[in-house]
Design a protein around this motif. Structure first.
Motif, PDB file in Angstrom:
ATOM      1  N   GLY A  31     -10.247   9.738  -6.819  1.00 28.34           N
ATOM      2  CA  GLY A  31     -10.098  10.247  -5.461  1.00 28.34           C
ATOM      3  C   GLY A  31      -9.117   9.410  -4.672  1.00 28.34           C
ATOM      4  N   GLY A  32      -9.307   9.362  -3.357  1.00 25.64           N
ATOM      5  CA  GLY A  32      -8.420   8.601  -2.494  1.00 25.64           C
ATOM      6  C   GLY A  32      -7.221   9.405  -2.038  1.00 25.64           C
ATOM      7  N   ALA A  33      -6.308   8.732  -1.360  1.00 24.16           N
ATOM      8  CA  ALA A  33      -5.157   9.383  -0.744  1.00 24.16           C
ATOM      9  C   ALA A  33      -4.309  10.121  -1.773  1.00 24.16           C
ATOM     10  N   MET A  34      -3.849  11.308  -1.389  1.00 20.42           N
ATOM     11  CA  MET A  34      -2.936  12.039  -2.259  1.00 20.42           C
ATOM     12  C   MET A  34      -1.597  11.303  -2.376  1.00 20.42           C
ATOM     13  N   ASP A  35      -1.122  10.712  -1.290  1.00 22.82           N
ATOM     14  CA  ASP A  35       0.115   9.935  -1.307  1.00 22.82           C
ATOM     15  C   ASP A  35      -0.257   8.473  -1.092  1.00 22.82           C
ATOM     16  N   ARG A  36      -0.531   7.770  -2.179  1.00 20.71           N
ATOM     17  CA  ARG A  36      -0.957   6.379  -2.088  1.00 20.71           C
ATOM     18  C   ARG A  36       0.152   5.500  -1.504  1.00 20.71           C
ATOM     19  N   CYS A  37       1.400   5.878  -1.729  1.00 19.55           N
ATOM     20  CA  CYS A  37       2.520   5.110  -1.189  1.00 19.55           C
ATOM     21  C   CYS A  37       2.463   5.078   0.340  1.00 19.55           C
ATOM     22  N   ALA A  38       2.005   6.159   0.960  1.00 18.83           N
ATOM     23  CA  ALA A  38       1.947   6.215   2.420  1.00 18.83           C
ATOM     24  C   ALA A  38       0.994   5.171   2.985  1.00 18.83           C
ATOM     25  N   LEU A  39      -0.097   4.866   2.274  1.00 21.16           N
ATOM     26  CA  LEU A  39      -1.022   3.832   2.745  1.00 21.16           C
ATOM     27  C   LEU A  39      -0.425   2.436   2.579  1.00 21.16           C
ATOM     28  N   LEU A  40       0.344   2.227   1.519  1.00 19.98           N
ATOM     29  CA  LEU A  40       1.048   0.957   1.358  1.00 19.98           C
ATOM     30  C   LEU A  40       2.100   0.788   2.454  1.00 19.98           C
ATOM     31  N   GLU A  41       2.799   1.866   2.775  1.00 20.42           N
ATOM     32  CA  GLU A  41       3.797   1.814   3.850  1.00 20.42           C
ATOM     33  C   GLU A  41       3.131   1.482   5.184  1.00 20.42           C
ATOM     34  N   ALA A  42       1.973   2.068   5.442  1.00 20.28           N
ATOM     35  CA  ALA A  42       1.263   1.784   6.688  1.00 20.28           C
ATOM     36  C   ALA A  42       0.865   0.316   6.757  1.00 20.28           C
ATOM     37  N   ALA A  43       0.374  -0.239   5.650  1.00 22.93           N
ATOM     38  CA  ALA A  43      -0.014  -1.650   5.626  1.00 22.93           C
ATOM     39  C   ALA A  43       1.194  -2.541   5.919  1.00 22.93           C
ATOM     40  N   ALA A  44       2.347  -2.196   5.357  1.00 23.63           N
ATOM     41  CA  ALA A  44       3.557  -2.987   5.602  1.00 23.63           C
ATOM     42  C   ALA A  44       3.958  -2.921   7.074  1.00 23.63           C
ATOM     43  N   LEU A  45       3.920  -1.754   7.653  1.00 25.25           N
ATOM     44  CA  LEU A  45       4.305  -1.592   9.062  1.00 25.25           C
ATOM     45  C   LEU A  45       3.364  -2.365   9.984  1.00 25.25           C
ATOM     46  N   LEU A  46       2.087  -2.355   9.651  1.00 22.13           N
ATOM     47  CA  LEU A  46       1.084  -2.986  10.504  1.00 22.13           C
ATOM     48  C   LEU A  46       0.962  -4.488  10.256  1.00 22.13           C
ATOM     49  N   GLY A  47       1.575  -4.980   9.177  1.00 27.24           N
ATOM     50  CA  GLY A  47       1.533  -6.396   8.879  1.00 27.24           C
ATOM     51  C   GLY A  47       0.214  -6.861   8.303  1.00 27.24           C
ATOM     52  N   VAL A  48      -0.521  -5.968   7.644  1.00 24.62           N
ATOM     53  CA  VAL A  48      -1.788  -6.346   7.018  1.00 24.62           C
ATOM     54  C   VAL A  48      -1.562  -6.525   5.516  1.00 24.62           C
ATOM     55  N   ASN A  49      -2.493  -7.222   4.856  1.00 22.33           N
ATOM     56  CA  ASN A  49      -2.230  -7.641   3.474  1.00 22.33           C
ATOM     57  C   ASN A  49      -2.761  -6.685   2.421  1.00 22.33           C
ATOM     58  N   ALA A  50      -3.313  -5.546   2.827  1.00 26.49           N
ATOM     59  CA  ALA A  50      -3.814  -4.570   1.853  1.00 26.49           C
ATOM     60  C   ALA A  50      -3.936  -3.213   2.534  1.00 26.49           C
TER      61      ALA A  50
END
Length: 338
Positions: A31-50
């Motif tokens: 399961g989980g996000a259909m576009d897993r890359c989008a969650l990684l991009e969000a983490a990078a933008l927000l400055g969080v480590n995961a």
């Protein structure tokens, strides 16, 4: 606790994170996000480590507000977004204040957009994940009136950031490696499959996506196959030779023959293909596939390096004249008087 409140839901909205790996033996796919890359991009933008739990918006967003100052990231399929009717940049982070109305419209390209608070959606986890898994009844679609708790922001002082994502919202080429059933298909069928420019079919959801073409891709050896383990990325052929790419909420076992498996790094491109968009498979070797493997930590580090502080366009600032842009204005005769 801070909360994101939903006053309107225009698309199919669910809470999603990176899913629940490791439960195939219990009959539960990741399961989980259909576009897993989008969650990684969000983490990078927000400055969080995961990556953290977000609101996945299929097709369109809705109207949202917050109960305390909250940093958010908007990633995935680009959608129109405004904050109190002021346009917001997609693929960027923003600060939302209590009383402001965040409106997210329909997808301009792609299918799945993501609204990610910096502290992540903090609903109760189940088997280590907060992701809704609609196919088996874990969680549900979000509706007007829902209020979602949000965790603490680890870096609340971080300014707004933006970045330019890799192209994956208009279809394109996806890579496929051979699977356990590839040899069941004749060379002619394999050649036809890999030279076909498919259209993303009308049938598709979080379980799988149809590839549409005039040709059919059958095998005389497919009958009587024993069911075995399957997973996201597997390309199954139905009995009439129509291919489906299995996605995040796919079943855990199946008996249809699989012509190959899509590389995990290319699944976001497949997930974001809207009906009618062209998808072209490309066959690669296992060695080539292994060479592309990168950990999520590596991907997040690279994405973080591509982010930059967001610079607002003065043309979009309606109250520009209210800002103190210069100070210390004089008549210009200071030096003469000195």
């Amino acid at each position: 606790m801070t909360a994101v409140q939903i006053s309107r839901a225009d698309g199919i909205l669910t809470v999603q994170d990176m899913g629940r790996p490791g439960h195939l033996a219990e009959g539960l796919s990741r399961g989980g996000a259909m576009d897993r890359c989008a969650l990684l991009e969000a983490a990078a933008l927000l400055g969080v480590n995961a990556p953290c739990a977000a609101i996945e918006m299929a097709g369109a967003g809705g109207e949202f507000s917050v109960t305390a100052p909250t940093r958010i990231a908007l990633t995935g399929a680009p959608m129109s977004a405004t904050l109190d009717q002021e346009p917001l940049q997609w693929n960027a982070s923003h600060l939302v204040l209590p009383g402001q109305k965040l409106r997210i419209g329909g997808a301009r390209a792609g299918v799945y957009g993501y609204l990610t608070p910096a502290g992540g959606i903090a609903t109760d986890p189940w088997l280590g994940s907060r992701a809704a898994h609609l196919n088996i009844g874990i969680g549900r679609t979000l509706a007007p009136g829902d209020s979602l708790p949000v965790g603490d922001d680890p870096v609340p002082e971080r300014p707004a950031h933006g970045f330019v994502p890799d192209a994956r919202f208009e279809g394109g080429t996806f890579r496929v490696i051979d699977g356990p059933h590839t040899a069941l298909f004749s060379d002619e069928v394999l050649e036809a499959f890999y030279t076909t420019a498919f259209r993303r079919g009308a049938r598709g959801n979080r379980q799988g996506i149809q590839l549409d073409a005039d040709a059919r891709f059958t095998s005389a050896h497919a009958k009587g196959l024993a069911s075995d383990l399957i997973g996201p990325g597997d390309v199954q052929m139905t009995g009439d030779g129509v291919p489906y790419i299995l996605m995040s909420e796919c079943q855990t076992v199946g008996g249809y023959p699989r012509i190959g498996t899509v590389l995990p790094s290319d699944l976001p491109l497949v997930a974001q293909a809207a009906p009618g968009v062209i998808l072209q498979p490309r066959r690669i070797s296992l060695e080539e596939a292994i060479a592309t493997i990168r950990s999520e930590a590596e991907l997040l580090r690279d994405l973080a390096g591509r982010c930059a502080p967001l610079v607002r366009d003065p043309a979009t600032i309606r109250d520009l004249l209210s800002y103190q842009l210069v100070s210390g204005v004089t008549c210009g005769d200071d030096l003469e008087r000195v």
